[in-house]
Write an enzyme that holds these catalytic residues in place. Structure first.
Site, PDB file in Angstrom:
ATOM      1  N   ARG A 149       0.808  -1.236   0.000  1.00 45.48           N
ATOM      2  CA  ARG A 149       0.000   0.000   0.000  1.00 45.48           C
ATOM      3  C   ARG A 149       0.833   1.274   0.000  1.00 45.48           C
ATOM      4  NH1 ARG A 149      -3.606  -2.818   3.610  1.00 45.48           N
ATOM      5  NH2 ARG A 149      -5.278  -3.700   2.352  1.00 45.48           N
TER       6      ARG A 149
ATOM      7  N   LYS B  22       3.264  11.849 -10.943  1.00 50.02           N
ATOM      8  CA  LYS B  22       2.538  10.888 -11.785  1.00 50.02           C
ATOM      9  C   LYS B  22       3.368   9.620 -11.892  1.00 50.02           C
ATOM     10  CE  LYS B  22      -0.203  13.860 -14.809  1.00 50.02           C
ATOM     11  NZ  LYS B  22      -0.454  14.249 -16.194  1.00 50.02           N
TER      12      LYS B  22
ATOM     13  N   GLU C  30       9.948  19.679 -23.918  1.00 51.57           N
ATOM     14  CA  GLU C  30       9.127  19.969 -22.739  1.00 51.57           C
ATOM     15  C   GLU C  30       9.516  21.322 -22.136  1.00 51.57           C
ATOM     16  OE1 GLU C  30       6.480  18.481 -21.504  1.00 51.57           O
ATOM     17  OE2 GLU C  30       6.504  16.533 -22.489  1.00 51.57           O
TER      18      GLU C  30
ATOM     19  N   LYS D 173       6.806  23.991 -14.074  1.00 55.10           N
ATOM     20  CA  LYS D 173       5.970  22.806 -13.824  1.00 55.10           C
ATOM     21  C   LYS D 173       5.487  22.792 -12.375  1.00 55.10           C
ATOM     22  CE  LYS D 173       5.112  18.043 -14.545  1.00 55.10           C
ATOM     23  NZ  LYS D 173       5.429  16.771 -15.152  1.00 55.10           N
TER      24      LYS D 173
ATOM     25  N   GLU E  84      -4.815  17.575 -11.228  1.00 51.65           N
ATOM     26  CA  GLU E  84      -5.149  17.926 -12.604  1.00 51.65           C
ATOM     27  C   GLU E  84      -6.631  18.197 -12.816  1.00 51.65           C
ATOM     28  OE1 GLU E  84      -3.191  16.604 -16.829  1.00 51.65           O
ATOM     29  OE2 GLU E  84      -3.393  15.098 -15.293  1.00 51.65           O
TER      30      GLU E  84
ATOM     31  N   ARG F 188      -3.455  22.787 -13.826  1.00 49.87           N
ATOM     32  CA  ARG F 188      -2.384  21.854 -14.178  1.00 49.87           C
ATOM     33  C   ARG F 188      -2.546  21.360 -15.626  1.00 49.87           C
ATOM     34  NH1 ARG F 188       0.048  16.823 -10.681  1.00 49.87           N
ATOM     35  NH2 ARG F 188       1.293  15.887 -12.330  1.00 49.87           N
TER      36      ARG F 188
ATOM     37  N   ASN G 135      -0.638  20.134 -20.416  1.00 45.96           N
ATOM     38  CA  ASN G 135      -1.024  19.247 -21.510  1.00 45.96           C
ATOM     39  C   ASN G 135      -0.866  19.898 -22.877  1.00 45.96           C
ATOM     40  OD1 ASN G 135      -1.738  17.246 -19.711  1.00 45.96           O
ATOM     41  ND2 ASN G 135      -3.779  18.087 -19.421  1.00 45.96           N
TER      42      ASN G 135
ATOM     43  N   HIS H  31       0.189  17.927 -25.925  1.00 48.70           N
ATOM     44  CA  HIS H  31       0.105  16.505 -25.583  1.00 48.70           C
ATOM     45  C   HIS H  31      -1.129  15.804 -26.144  1.00 48.70           C
ATOM     46  CE1 HIS H  31       3.502  17.468 -23.144  1.00 48.70           C
ATOM     47  NE2 HIS H  31       3.615  16.229 -22.730  1.00 48.70           N
TER      48      HIS H  31
ATOM     49  N   HIS I 211       0.261  12.754 -28.093  1.00 46.64           N
ATOM     50  CA  HIS I 211       0.061  11.339 -27.767  1.00 46.64           C
ATOM     51  C   HIS I 211      -0.519  10.599 -28.972  1.00 46.64           C
ATOM     52  CE1 HIS I 211       0.120  11.981 -23.123  1.00 46.64           C
ATOM     53  NE2 HIS I 211       1.309  11.697 -23.608  1.00 46.64           N
TER      54      HIS I 211
ATOM     55  N   HIS J 204       9.153  10.860 -27.372  1.00 47.68           N
ATOM     56  CA  HIS J 204       8.055  11.642 -26.797  1.00 47.68           C
ATOM     57  C   HIS J 204       8.187  13.143 -27.075  1.00 47.68           C
ATOM     58  CE1 HIS J 204       4.941  12.951 -24.033  1.00 47.68           C
ATOM     59  NE2 HIS J 204       5.826  13.738 -23.426  1.00 47.68           N
TER      60      HIS J 204
END
Length: 354
Positions: free
Chosen positions: A113, A135, A177, A217, A227, A231, A235, A238, A242, A257
């Site tokens: 956990r 993340k 980025e 960031k 998010e 936030r 994106n 992105h 993606h 990426h």
């Protein structure tokens, strides 16, 4: 050490062992572990052998590459922690690129956990992006980062020495980025990036530029941890990015990426001009600059529908609408911008025509 902090401490230092020692001392001997990936293990971890032995740190190595960002690799980590009697008081040190820190961060967050983990990102992309924001996760069912949780590392150590061994393509992948951070929040940061000399890298200066990028960031993450709101600024580039990445993978011509994000920022600047009044002259100038650095991802009109469908799968969509973060101008964001299918296809057509 508890996990009560909102987000991680970020340490900019070229004295890795010293920084790690300060954290290791807070955990029982034999309960500190190291996770890394094959490439980093060969290049860097051998230099830490004495340090690991002195601190009784056992190591696990997962296969490198995005195609190994999967549940099987998470199981390798869980198995390792279990066999070596990891417990709730353990610390997992993750040294590697974003794939490794995402994956091992997820394994640590779910083992018993949740145990503490500390990230040492080794690529530019992971230093400016994956290292901040908590993340974690892995790819599933052909979709990027489909499974994951938000969980902050206890600290992130950013050391530009690692960047001396990454190739130019991976370096400029991470640089995309940073460009994004400049575009969404900081015209000053964007200006210093435009001056950056890829051929003669000053690693002390780079450490400062990375700090400026990470600060952007952090600004968004600290104000919106899960998010729900601003936030989403992060994106930018992105939603289309993606889709480009997934299409490239399906067509057996994978792209890094950051390259996908750079190509996508060009398409999303077009959307910004049309939806938010972003200045056309700025769009043209930025497009030329990014094409000079990243070249172009060739797409056909026959790919447009597939790209659109991939965008509909984006995790950030709500109620079946494709949500974009767009820019009214450099340094200013407009989140939750819903674009019609016609406009999205027009943006793809514009990109194809460059």
């Amino acid at each position: 050490m508890g996990n009560s902090k909102i987000y991680s401490k970020i340490i900019y230092s070229r004295k890795l062992e010293q920084e790690l020692q300060a954290y290791i001392n807070n955990y029982p001997k034999g309960k500190v572990f190291l996770a890394t990936e094959e490439t980093v293990d060969k290049l860097w971890i051998a230099k830490l052998d004495n340090f690991l032995a002195e601190n009784s740190i056992k190591k696990v190595v997962v296969p490198a590459g995005e195609n190994n960002k999967k549940i099987g690799s998470v199981e390798i980590l869980w198995q390792f922690l279990s066999e070596n009697e990891g417990d709730r008081k353990s610390l997992l040190i993750n040294i590697g690129g974003g794939m490794l820190t995402d994956l091992a961060g997820f394994a640590a967050s779910t083992f018993k956990r949740g145990i503490d983990f500390l990230n040492v990102p080794t690529t530019l992309l992971s230093q400016v992006d994956a290292s901040v924001g908590g993340k974690t996760g892995f790819n599933f069912n052909g979709l990027k980062n489909e499974i994951g949780v938000f969980k902050e590392p206890v600290a992130v150590v950013i050391n530009t020495d690692f960047l001396k061994t990454i190739d130019r393509n991976n370096f400029i992948s991470g640089f995309a980025e940073m460009i994004k951070h400049g575009l969404i929040h900081s015209p000053e940061h964007l200006a210093e990036l435009k001056e950056f000399d890829f051929d003669h890298i000053d690693y002390d200066l780079l450490q400062e530029i990375i700090r400026h990028s990470v600060n952007v960031k952090e600004h968004f993450v600290a104000n919106d941890l899960t998010e729900n709101n601003i936030r989403k600024a992060l994106n930018f580039g992105h939603t289309v990015g993606h889709a480009f990445e997934s299409l490239a993978m399906k067509q057996n011509r994978p792209i890094l990426h950051g390259y996908a994000v750079a190509y996508a920022m060009i398409a999303e600047l077009f959307l910004s001009v049309n939806r938010c009044g972003f200045p056309q002259t700025d769009c043209d100038e930025l497009t030329k600059w990014m094409l000079d650095i990243y070249g172009k991802f060739e797409i056909e009109e026959s790919d447009f529908e597939a790209l659109y469908q991939l965008m509909t799968h984006d995790k950030k969509n709500e109620s079946g609408r494709i949500n974009f973060t767009l820019l009214p101008k450099v340094g200013e964001i407009a989140i939750n911008q819903n674009c019609s299918k016609e406009l999205i296809l027009e943006a793809l057509k514009y990109y194809k025509s460059l």
